[in-house]
Design a protein around this motif. Sequence first.
Motif, mmCIF file in Angstrom:
data_model
loop_
_atom_site.group_PDB
_atom_site.id
_atom_site.type_symbol
_atom_site.label_atom_id
_atom_site.label_comp_id
_atom_site.label_asym_id
_atom_site.label_seq_id
_atom_site.Cartn_x
_atom_site.Cartn_y
_atom_site.Cartn_z
ATOM 1 N N ILE A 18 -9.677 -3.935 8.135
ATOM 2 C CA ILE A 18 -9.917 -4.727 7.091
ATOM 3 C C ILE A 18 -10.384 -4.615 6.287
ATOM 4 C CG2 ILE A 18 -10.194 -7.521 6.374
ATOM 5 C CD1 ILE A 18 -8.874 -8.302 9.476
ATOM 6 N N SER B 224 -1.948 1.056 7.544
ATOM 7 C CA SER B 224 -2.566 -0.949 7.987
ATOM 8 C C SER B 224 -3.815 -1.511 7.733
ATOM 9 C CB SER B 224 -2.388 -0.757 9.717
ATOM 10 O OG SER B 224 -3.385 0.611 10.301
ATOM 11 N N LYS C 215 -5.862 -3.667 5.923
ATOM 12 C CA LYS C 215 -5.783 -5.123 5.416
ATOM 13 C C LYS C 215 -6.387 -6.145 4.655
ATOM 14 C CE LYS C 215 -2.202 -5.712 8.114
ATOM 15 N NZ LYS C 215 -0.578 -5.929 7.719
ATOM 16 N N ASP D 122 -3.085 -9.408 1.949
ATOM 17 C CA ASP D 122 -2.395 -10.015 3.204
ATOM 18 C C ASP D 122 -3.213 -12.039 3.518
ATOM 19 O OD1 ASP D 122 -1.479 -7.563 3.489
ATOM 20 O OD2 ASP D 122 -2.840 -6.679 3.284
#
Length: 234
Positions: free
Chosen positions: A83, A110, A112, A154
Amino acid sequence: MDKPFFLALDFRTGEDVKQFIEKNDFYGVPVKVGMELFYREGVSIISWLKEHQHPIFLDLKLHDIPTTVEKAMYNLAGLGVDIVNVHASGGSEMIRAAKRGLESGAIQQSTKLIAVTVLTSMDQQTLENELYINQKLDEAVARLAELTKKSGADGVVCSAHEAGMIKEVCGEDFLTVTPGIRLAESNANDQKRIATPSFAKQNGADYLVIGRSITQAENPKRNYLRVLEEWNNA
């Protein structure tokens, strides 16, 4: 990720981090790396954490003109963290630029992108008297969350008190990452909109960020397990 919170590594040096993780057997737990640590250690601490299988939330809160943020995010994307974040108050163009940079520089798709709504160190008085925002705090958070979603990110960083409202406004799939988490007996320190792990889960938080209740505890591992227990039993 099978654990519901990021342990905030708010330490001065990488060596402090390594000693803390080794002493308490925290290898592999999800962690948050913020400005204090990253600005001193840089990429090396990210590499070390990844070598030891830690999911990473890189909490740098980018906030600048869109072009600068896009280029910075391109470079950060190459770290392969889980993230990264920006400030939602940077506006939709900046958030979209951050997303472009993240996607074009990514080594893993993947990662975010989330955006900070209103810092959990702020309250209604701060908004009105210092920032001259004449809007209720929860309304300001909801507005920034909607802006973030429309701009392609996201999820958001928000208080646990606002997570449920954000889910209603932006949908269940929109991530809510909640700092300001404390065990019941812990000191609030410089946070104002704090919450316990059980409250955060009940109010719709996807991930918690918790630091001092664990890192400054006499028995960090015991408090870590207490947070997990509270979350699982909420």
